[in-house]
Design an enzyme around this catalytic site. Structure first.
Site, PDB file in Angstrom:
ATOM      1  N   ARG A 149      22.518   2.106 -25.243  1.00  0.00           N
ATOM      2  CA  ARG A 149      22.921   2.339 -24.046  1.00  0.00           C
ATOM      3  C   ARG A 149      22.332   3.743 -23.823  1.00  0.00           C
ATOM      4  O   ARG A 149      21.933   4.306 -24.746  1.00  0.00           O
ATOM      5  CB  ARG A 149      24.456   2.631 -24.169  1.00  0.00           C
ATOM      6  N   LYS A 173      30.538   3.962 -28.001  1.00  0.00           N
ATOM      7  CA  LYS A 173      31.841   4.203 -27.281  1.00  0.00           C
ATOM      8  C   LYS A 173      32.648   4.630 -28.161  1.00  0.00           C
ATOM      9  O   LYS A 173      32.791   3.965 -29.179  1.00  0.00           O
ATOM     10  CB  LYS A 173      32.065   3.068 -26.404  1.00  0.00           C
ATOM     11  N   HIS A 245      19.704  -0.250 -18.602  1.00  0.00           N
ATOM     12  CA  HIS A 245      20.382  -1.217 -19.166  1.00  0.00           C
ATOM     13  C   HIS A 245      19.930  -2.559 -19.294  1.00  0.00           C
ATOM     14  O   HIS A 245      20.014  -3.390 -20.100  1.00  0.00           O
ATOM     15  CB  HIS A 245      21.902  -1.298 -18.317  1.00  0.00           C
ATOM     16  N   ARG A 248      18.328  -3.213 -22.712  1.00  0.00           N
ATOM     17  CA  ARG A 248      19.463  -3.318 -23.649  1.00  0.00           C
ATOM     18  C   ARG A 248      19.674  -4.912 -23.392  1.00  0.00           C
ATOM     19  O   ARG A 248      19.704  -5.649 -24.363  1.00  0.00           O
ATOM     20  CB  ARG A 248      20.763  -2.600 -23.094  1.00  0.00           C
ATOM     21  N   HIS A 271      29.229  -4.038 -29.370  1.00  0.00           N
ATOM     22  CA  HIS A 271      30.407  -4.723 -28.495  1.00  0.00           C
ATOM     23  C   HIS A 271      31.590  -4.787 -29.634  1.00  0.00           C
ATOM     24  O   HIS A 271      31.553  -5.263 -30.662  1.00  0.00           O
ATOM     25  CB  HIS A 271      29.771  -5.917 -28.141  1.00  0.00           C
ATOM     26  N   TYR A 280      24.625 -13.242 -23.218  1.00  0.00           N
ATOM     27  CA  TYR A 280      23.325 -13.273 -23.521  1.00  0.00           C
ATOM     28  C   TYR A 280      22.715 -14.472 -24.041  1.00  0.00           C
ATOM     29  O   TYR A 280      21.454 -14.538 -24.056  1.00  0.00           O
ATOM     30  CB  TYR A 280      23.001 -12.135 -24.723  1.00  0.00           C
TER      31      TYR A 280
END
Length: 299
Positions: A149, A173, A245, A248, A271, A280
């Site tokens: 990210r 995150k 992004h 990514r 994730h 994806y």
């Protein structure tokens, strides 16, 4: 219980118990504030502990009428569910009114992806004769080579680079750390930036461990990386919407297309949910569909 103290308590819980990042905590707070506003508009004002499932459904209808898109509604819903779990845990309520609350149907948007040729074009457009050229090349190679990210890239530390074993440690995150493999091209570009160019930067106090610095010796902003990529897109004449992004997305899509296990890609991207990673597989599915129509005897 008053809304103000309930929200404060919830945010303290998210910080201390869940170790969420400050911006995530603020975002949760804003979502519950919307529920508080809705409760104040009612004839009989509602408190956190008096809200029912029916009230929550009315609230979802209300934010829908405000024109809020399904993905934003789903995010608010997730915040409400977390809020009521917290109230239940604290014995402020005896039953969770959000338990049977359904999420709005979200159409998962397919992200723009770059082909391998597009990525090569953008990297080739970097002016390596400029002092920032080596750094910008290392940035793009790292974004594409590890699927970071943009915030993870700007916070990347020298002490978290394990280039000899081809791994980097990333803080994602919720301050969650993960080890991510890094490709040979990215390692090469990082070494050129760190060993040949970064050593000549006058580094500001406190920034000594940050990998990517500007000419003033402080970490780069996310905005700078967006603008740098935008400029390269203009130079190459690429007709796609490209942001940090996008690299990514491309990293993940190319891995899945190449046959990588979805769980492994989930781990690399950091994730929480496999459904976030399943986005994806879109190109893979198209490929399977064309293969069936081309080769299956009953098609």
């Amino acid at each position: 219980m008053e809304w103000r103290s309930a929200i404060k308590g919830f945010q303290a819980y998210l910080k201390l118990e869940k170790s969420l990042a400050d911006n995530s905590i603020e975002s949760y707070g804003r979502d519950i504030e919307k529920l508080c506003q809705f409760s104040n508009f009612q004839i009989i004002k509602l408190k956190p502990e008096t809200i029912t499932l029916s009230n929550l459904r009315q609230f979802i209808g209300w934010i829908n009428e405000l024109g809020m898109i399904p993905s934003s509604q789903a995010r608010i819903l997730s915040g409400i569910k977390a809020f009521y779990k917290y109230l239940l845990m604290e014995d402020i309520i005896k039953a969770d009114p959000s338990e049977l609350l359904e999420s709005p149907k979200i159409q998962r948007k397919l992200p723009d992806t770059l082909s391998y040729q597009d990525i090569n074009k953008l990297i080739a457009a970097i002016d390596l004769s400029k002092p920032e050229g080596a750094r910008n090349k290392a940035i793009l190679e790292t974004l594409y080579g590890s699927g970071l990210r943009v915030s993870e890239l700007t916070e990347l530390k020298l002490s978290n680079l394990y280039l000899d074993i081809e791994f980097i440690k990333v803080t994602g995150k919720g301050n969650k750390e993960r080890l991510v493999p890094i490709g040979a091209e990215a390692i090469k570009a990082l070494k050129i930036w760190i060993e040949n160019v970064r050593v000549h930067v006058d580094i500001k106090k406190g920034e000594e461990d940050i990998v990517f610095l500007n000419r003033r010796g402080t970490r780069l902003s996310r905005v700078y990386i967006f603008l740098m990529i935008k400029e390269l897109v203009e130079i190459t004449g690429l007709k796609k919407t490209v942001s940090p992004h996008t690299f990514r997305h491309s990293f993940a899509t190319h891995l899945v297309e190449g046959g990588a296990d979805l769980r492994a890609v989930q781990e690399m991207l950091g994730h929480e949910s496999i459904t976030t990673t399943e986005i994806y597989t879109h190109l893979d599915r198209e490929y399977l569909k064309s293969t069936i129509s081309q080769f299956h005897p009953r098609h």
